[in-house]
Motif scaffolding. Structure first.
Motif, PDB file in Angstrom:
ATOM      1  N   THR A 158      49.288  32.798  41.431  1.00  0.00           N
ATOM      2  CA  THR A 158      49.023  34.232  41.222  1.00  0.00           C
ATOM      3  C   THR A 158      50.041  34.886  40.296  1.00  0.00           C
ATOM      4  O   THR A 158      50.064  36.107  40.164  1.00  0.00           O
ATOM      5  CB  THR A 158      49.045  34.978  42.571  1.00  0.00           C
ATOM      6  N   THR A 159      50.861  34.096  39.621  1.00  0.00           N
ATOM      7  CA  THR A 159      52.000  34.622  38.863  1.00  0.00           C
ATOM      8  C   THR A 159      51.645  35.791  37.943  1.00  0.00           C
ATOM      9  O   THR A 159      52.331  36.796  37.932  1.00  0.00           O
ATOM     10  CB  THR A 159      52.658  33.500  38.027  1.00  0.00           C
ATOM     11  N   GLY A 187      49.695  29.147  46.322  1.00  0.00           N
ATOM     12  CA  GLY A 187      49.587  29.893  45.076  1.00  0.00           C
ATOM     13  C   GLY A 187      50.444  31.149  45.044  1.00  0.00           C
ATOM     14  O   GLY A 187      50.440  31.873  44.056  1.00  0.00           O
ATOM     15  N   GLU A 188      51.203  31.405  46.121  1.00  0.00           N
ATOM     16  CA  GLU A 188      52.109  32.551  46.132  1.00  0.00           C
ATOM     17  C   GLU A 188      53.349  32.215  45.317  1.00  0.00           C
ATOM     18  O   GLU A 188      53.676  31.048  45.103  1.00  0.00           O
ATOM     19  CB  GLU A 188      52.498  32.904  47.570  1.00  0.00           C
ATOM     20  N   ASN A 189      54.068  33.262  44.857  1.00  0.00           N
ATOM     21  CA  ASN A 189      55.227  32.996  44.024  1.00  0.00           C
ATOM     22  C   ASN A 189      56.430  33.834  44.408  1.00  0.00           C
ATOM     23  O   ASN A 189      56.297  34.897  45.018  1.00  0.00           O
ATOM     24  CB  ASN A 189      54.885  33.214  42.547  1.00  0.00           C
ATOM     25  N   GLN A 190      57.602  33.331  44.057  1.00  0.00           N
ATOM     26  CA  GLN A 190      58.853  34.083  44.120  1.00  0.00           C
ATOM     27  C   GLN A 190      59.476  34.023  42.732  1.00  0.00           C
ATOM     28  O   GLN A 190      59.513  32.962  42.108  1.00  0.00           O
ATOM     29  CB  GLN A 190      59.805  33.487  45.155  1.00  0.00           C
ATOM     30  N   LEU A 224      62.817  32.683  36.496  1.00  0.00           N
ATOM     31  CA  LEU A 224      62.780  31.481  37.328  1.00  0.00           C
ATOM     32  C   LEU A 224      61.741  31.706  38.420  1.00  0.00           C
ATOM     33  O   LEU A 224      61.867  32.639  39.219  1.00  0.00           O
ATOM     34  CB  LEU A 224      64.158  31.218  37.940  1.00  0.00           C
ATOM     35  N   ILE A 225      60.721  30.875  38.454  1.00  0.00           N
ATOM     36  CA  ILE A 225      59.559  31.097  39.320  1.00  0.00           C
ATOM     37  C   ILE A 225      59.325  29.876  40.203  1.00  0.00           C
ATOM     38  O   ILE A 225      59.298  28.740  39.724  1.00  0.00           O
ATOM     39  CB  ILE A 225      58.293  31.365  38.477  1.00  0.00           C
ATOM     40  N   THR A 226      59.151  30.137  41.489  1.00  0.00           N
ATOM     41  CA  THR A 226      58.756  29.094  42.430  1.00  0.00           C
ATOM     42  C   THR A 226      57.361  29.415  42.947  1.00  0.00           C
ATOM     43  O   THR A 226      57.094  30.560  43.348  1.00  0.00           O
ATOM     44  CB  THR A 226      59.732  29.013  43.620  1.00  0.00           C
ATOM     45  N   VAL A 227      56.465  28.440  42.925  1.00  0.00           N
ATOM     46  CA  VAL A 227      55.086  28.626  43.371  1.00  0.00           C
ATOM     47  C   VAL A 227      54.817  27.673  44.533  1.00  0.00           C
ATOM     48  O   VAL A 227      55.024  26.463  44.401  1.00  0.00           O
ATOM     49  CB  VAL A 227      54.078  28.362  42.240  1.00  0.00           C
ATOM     50  N   ASN A 228      54.359  28.207  45.686  1.00  0.00           N
ATOM     51  CA  ASN A 228      54.082  27.342  46.830  1.00  0.00           C
ATOM     52  C   ASN A 228      52.640  26.831  46.817  1.00  0.00           C
ATOM     53  O   ASN A 228      51.851  27.182  45.932  1.00  0.00           O
ATOM     54  CB  ASN A 228      54.442  28.029  48.151  1.00  0.00           C
ATOM     55  N   GLY A 232      50.562  28.984  35.425  1.00  0.00           N
ATOM     56  CA  GLY A 232      51.219  29.628  34.299  1.00  0.00           C
ATOM     57  C   GLY A 232      50.912  31.106  34.193  1.00  0.00           C
ATOM     58  O   GLY A 232      50.103  31.660  34.939  1.00  0.00           O
ATOM     59  N   ALA A 233      51.605  31.752  33.259  1.00  0.00           N
ATOM     60  CA  ALA A 233      51.449  33.187  33.040  1.00  0.00           C
ATOM     61  C   ALA A 233      50.473  33.427  31.891  1.00  0.00           C
ATOM     62  O   ALA A 233      49.268  33.541  32.096  1.00  0.00           O
ATOM     63  CB  ALA A 233      52.819  33.821  32.770  1.00  0.00           C
TER      64      ALA A 233
END
Length: 298
Positions: free
Chosen positions: A246-247, A104-107, A97-101, A286-287
């Protein structure tokens, strides 16, 4: 013709939500677009290498579900050798589960599922046949990673360790690692040294080299990478771009790095090549979908 590369690692399905800002604990925010993409560090790195022309064998474990089937179909389209991918009887395929702000940063939160069921008995010696470089990460069981490292040492195969997600690694394993590629956070966890300047980068790299690691590449995002071995002690700059996600930048870097290594490039040239590939990837969402093809790299 490049030598064969073996990637052993995770396969996930990434569920991505774009949002202006990350929520605070207990807070709900309304996000923007939703994407569902193939991911997992191992799969990302394998696809990145294959798109750059590598002869690539990928070994992983998936669930007997729609996510695992979709992953296999995607690997086939990318031209990966997936003859040794196994299926778990008990666990679902991995999910992230990925959140992108907006910067371009991600959690990222990962439910590993079948990735944590990849065991040494799923890795017959046939997977190492005609392999020149092996790339492994830490989204699979540590016992399995240890087995791969020791098996590569016994077979005299170059082993590249991407120590992500970050964790401590036994000295007995580090001494068999040909090349390690931590980011700054992972470097601090591995060495106790936060790489904030040239002196601390060198100190952290020397810590790892004293443990027996032959080559150290510390990735620093937009600040480039630091390469340290007997021949090099230098920062290799990144390529300036406007990042949107940046995922998978680190995964693309690692996939490109082993691709260049298998093609016979020295590590400095390989790092420069990998920086170019990673820079392209962060300009896309995307990855695996963000990984560039060889004709896109100058």
């Amino acid at each position: 013709m490049s030598a064969k590369i073996l990637v052993i690692g995770s396969s996930n399905t990434d569920m991505v939500v774009k949002t202006k800002e990350f929520p605070q604990p207990g807070q709900t925010v309304l996000g923007g677009s939703f994407l569902m993409n193939p991911g997992g560090k191992g799969a990302n790195q394998a696809v990145a290498a294959a798109r750059l022309g590598a002869d690539l064998r990928f070994v992983a474990k998936i669930g007997k579900d729609i996510f695992g089937q979709q992953a296999l179909e995607g690997f086939a389209r990318e031209g990966l050798d997936v003859g040794f991918i196994s299926k778990s009887d008990d666990l679902a395929s991995g999910i992230a589960l990925i959140t992108v702000n907006e910067s371009g940063e991600n959690q990222i939160v990962v439910a590993s599922g079948a990735n944590m069921d990849l065991k040494p008995e799923n890795l017959p010696d046939e997977i190492f046949k005609e392999v020149d470089v092996v790339l492994v990460q830490l989204e699979i069981p540590m016992d399995t990673v240890g087995y791969v490292i020791k098996r590569c040492a016994a077979l005299n195969i170059r082993l590249v360790l991407n120590p992500a997600p970050a964790t401590r690694i036994e000295d007995e394993l580090l001494r068999h690692v040909f090349l390690i590629t931590p980011n700054e956070t992972e470097t601090e966890i591995l060495t106790g040294i936060l790489p904030k300047d040239r002196a601390s980068l060198h100190a952290a790299a020397q810590y790892l080299r004293h443990k027996g690691v032959e080559n150290v590449v510390i990735t620093m995002g937009k600040n480039g990478v630091y390469l340290c071995n007997e021949s090099y002690d230098q920062i290799i700059p990144s390529v300036p771009v406007n990042a949107v996600d940046t995922t998978a930048a680190g995964d693309v870097f690692n996939g490109a790095l082993v691709t260049a290594m298998a093609a016979g490039e020295d590590l400095r040239t390989a790092c420069q090549y990998a920086c170019k590939a990673a820079a392209i990837s962060v300009t896309r969402m995307g990855a695996q979908s963000s990984a560039p093809y060889q004709n896109e790299i100058e």
